[in-house]
Design a protein around this motif. Structure first.
Motif, PDB file in Angstrom:
ATOM      1  N   UNK A 178      -6.218  -9.445  -5.841  1.00 41.47           N
ATOM      2  CA  UNK A 178      -5.833  -8.057  -5.637  1.00 41.47           C
ATOM      3  C   UNK A 178      -4.356  -7.926  -5.334  1.00 41.47           C
ATOM      4  N   UNK A 179      -3.894  -6.699  -5.323  1.00 42.86           N
ATOM      5  CA  UNK A 179      -2.469  -6.406  -5.235  1.00 42.86           C
ATOM      6  C   UNK A 179      -2.107  -5.838  -3.869  1.00 42.86           C
ATOM      7  N   UNK A 180      -1.234  -6.559  -3.148  1.00 41.61           N
ATOM      8  CA  UNK A 180      -0.610  -6.041  -1.937  1.00 41.61           C
ATOM      9  C   UNK A 180       0.699  -5.366  -2.329  1.00 41.61           C
ATOM     10  N   UNK A 181       1.066  -4.312  -1.617  1.00 43.33           N
ATOM     11  CA  UNK A 181       2.350  -3.644  -1.843  1.00 43.33           C
ATOM     12  C   UNK A 181       3.043  -3.444  -0.503  1.00 43.33           C
ATOM     13  N   UNK A 182       4.338  -3.730  -0.476  1.00 43.70           N
ATOM     14  CA  UNK A 182       5.176  -3.475   0.692  1.00 43.70           C
ATOM     15  C   UNK A 182       6.249  -2.488   0.264  1.00 43.70           C
ATOM     16  N   UNK A 183       6.446  -1.440   1.069  1.00 43.94           N
ATOM     17  CA  UNK A 183       7.352  -0.365   0.671  1.00 43.94           C
ATOM     18  C   UNK A 183       8.244   0.037   1.832  1.00 43.94           C
ATOM     19  N   UNK A 184       9.530   0.225   1.534  1.00 43.31           N
ATOM     20  CA  UNK A 184      10.432   0.807   2.532  1.00 43.31           C
ATOM     21  C   UNK A 184      10.854   2.195   2.061  1.00 43.31           C
ATOM     22  N   UNK A 185      10.816   3.154   2.976  1.00 44.75           N
ATOM     23  CA  UNK A 185      11.260   4.513   2.698  1.00 44.75           C
ATOM     24  C   UNK A 185      11.915   5.049   3.967  1.00 44.75           C
TER      25      UNK A 185
END
Length: 579
Positions: free
Chosen positions: A175-182
């Protein structure tokens, strides 16, 4: 209401088409400024009040057990009249037929060039950078401070999901992990979970004053229960975060080494500890996550003195403030290079781990042999600054996008501009190759920009051996004979042409030992142009990020929308589709 993205591949009478359907649309809330910093907006549009830097949404995707891109089938687009380039369509399904002339000489499918061999390691000749080996081998360290329990004023709030441990334990390894900065938020998402929990973060971190501008995952140390992540902030702070243990450490704390914001940060290929940060003041700094910080004084002074022989302040060699071979390696930084007086917007390591492509706000692409700390090439933009850069999967080509609304293709081995790609109506914010649709001769890449558009392009190396049109009227006229590799513009001097490499040489042969080469701006009337095969508005806000996965294309906009576009399952035939 169903939303879909249509695309048409270049063809003659019966173009091959695929439908990219919107699979998921997640919205990451943009956090408000920290209460002590909150001020009323100035209604004056000409106000010059300082604004904290922001880069919109940037994402990193990670799979515990990633799969390598397979060999791909292709067909020739023999009847295309859209471009004077040798453009091919790359098939979306292996069920489609394959033309006989696309079979290689040995009857096998096309595949990437074999790049087997030992990968060079940065600083391997300096024993002071070699980790100490104990009785149990090299022990992998983790940061010590628990971020959930931290009382640091640097962190405003940490919000772990109430079922965080369960969600991590039940996560599919593929599966796909996502890390995001905003802005001042950093989030960890599970994009493979069910629809209800997909938009719910595993953990969300809010920072007090810092805006997180960039981050990167260490692919070398990544494992089923370990993810090393580094983040670069507008305050110049760097945070090393281990996701599974929720522990962290700060580097360049209180800007003790360099006080300028960090616009891009990446782990050095093949390294557990070293990473490279691009500061706004035009400095590239190599840090070690396990070394202490100390006030930094350049080991070489008066850097401008070495620039005096160059034609302008922007055209200058790389100045080494601290070498990777320095004997002073007790504390950070490990190395420091000054390459510009303007902001570094992006950089990328070549797949062979030997070169570094850097783009700056003053409109220059610089190629650096970072293992030897040498600048080899300087390419100017058509106009304006460069914003983004990436390498092709085989390391032969470099893509740039910038304020000239163009995507440009550069050849490392030939040391030249291959083609410009018009199609955007505003600044290009991100470019990326699609590794699942690339092979040793055909490439697909995409771009997104301030015009809210996603553009896809098909590119074939056959175009390299065709001459450029001499004028706008003659662009459709193509000679059957290729020009000599040194037949360039009159702006190039004979001295410059002596540095031009033969197109048959490898990247290493063409660059090593030839010194710095400054390239002139190429005229658009003498440069090949590649039209997009897809151009579609996909968002209501400027699009800031693009990524390709095996089963989907991922985009993110400046306002926090993360969209997953499902790839076509099978190619279909469509007529009259205008792109």
């Amino acid at each position: 209401m169903a939303c879909h993205l249509s695309s048409a591949w270049l063809a003659s009478s019966s173009p091959t088409a695929g439908i990219y359907s919107l699979q998921d649309d997640l919205h990451l809330a943009t956090p408000l400024p920290h209460p002590p910093e909150h001020t009323n907006a100035n209604p004056n549009p000409l106000s010059t009040a300082p604004v904290r830097p922001t880069t919109g949404v940037r994402i990193s995707l990670s799979r515990t057990n990633p799969r390598k891109p397979p060999h791909l089938y292709k067909i020739a687009n023999l009847g295309s009249t859209r471009s004077n380039l040798a453009t091919f369509s790359i098939k979306e399904s292996e069920k489609e037929s394959r033309s006989s002339h696309e079979t290689s000489n040995d009857g096998q499918h096309a595949h990437f060039a074999n790049t087997a061999g030992r990968t060079p390691v940065f600083g391997e000749d300096n024993a002071l950078l070699t980790p100490a080996v104990g009785k149990d081998g090299v022990k992998r360290k983790k940061p010590k401070t628990n971020i959930v329990k931290s009382n640091s004023s640097f962190i405003s709030r940490v919000m772990p999901h109430e079922a965080m441990t369960k969600r991590i334990h039940e996560h599919n390894p593929e599966g796909l992990f996502a890390f995001a900065n905003i802005n001042r938020a950093f989030q960890w998402l599970d994009l493979s979970s069910n629809n209800e929990s997909k938009a719910q973060h595993i953990i969300k971190i809010l920072f007090t004053k810092a805006h997180m501008l960039c981050h990167d995952i260490n692919l070398f140390t990544k494992g089923p229960s370990h993810l090393d992540i580094i983040m670069g902030a507008s305050t110049a702070d760097i945070m090393w975060f281990e996701a599974f243990s929720q522990k962290y450490a700060r580097i360049n704390k209180n800007a003790v080494i360099n006080p300028s914001p960090i616009y891009q940060i990446r782990w050095l290929p093949g390294s557990e500890n070293l990473f490279l940060a691009a500061h706004v003041d035009g400095t590239l700094i190599v840090y070690d996550k396990e070394r202490d910080d100390a006030a930094f004084v350049p080991e070489e002074t008066n850097p401008l003195a070495s620039f005096s022989k160059w034609s302008s302040p922007a055209h200058r060699p790389l100045h080494v403030n601290k070498s990777l071979n320095s004997r002073n390696q007790k504390s950070n930084p490990v190395a420091s290079w000054k390459i510009s007086n303007h902001r570094i917007n992006d950089f990328a390591f070549s797949p062979d781990c030997r070169h570094l492509a850097v783009v700056t706000e003053d409109g220059y692409l610089q190629i650096i042999d970072y293992l030897n700390e040498q600048l080899t090439d300087i390419y100017p933009s058509y106009y304006g600054g460069f914003i983004c850069v990436c390498w092709s999967p085989d390391g032969k080509y470099i893509l740039t996008g910038g304020q000239d609304d163009l995507v440009s293709i550069w050849s490392l081995s030939e040391r030249r501009l291959v083609a410009r790609c018009p199609g955007h109506h505003s600044w290009v914010s991100c470019v990326a190759f699609d590794p699942w649709r690339c092979d040793e001769r055909n490439y697909r890449f995409g771009s997104v920009g301030e015009d809210r558009r996603l553009l896809l392009w098909d590119f074939n190396v056959g175009m390299l051996h065709r001459p450029k049109a001499l004028s706008v009227r003659q662009r459709a006229s193509i000679s059957s004979h290729a020009p000599p590799p040194l037949a360039r513009t009159r702006a190039e001097s004979q001295a410059t042409m002596r540095f031009r490499s033969n197109s048959n040489l490898t990247a290493a042969e063409s660059v090593d030992g030839e010194g710095l080469l400054e390239h002139p701006v190429e005229s658009r009337t003498r440069t090949a142009e590649l039209p997009p095969v897809l151009s579609k508005i996909i968002d209501e806000d400027p699009v800031s990020w693009l990524g390709f996965e095996e089963d989907c294309v991922v985009t993110a906009c400046a306002n926090g929308h993360v969209r997953l576009w499902k790839r076509p399952q099978e190619a279909v035939i469509s007529s009259g589709l205008n792109v």
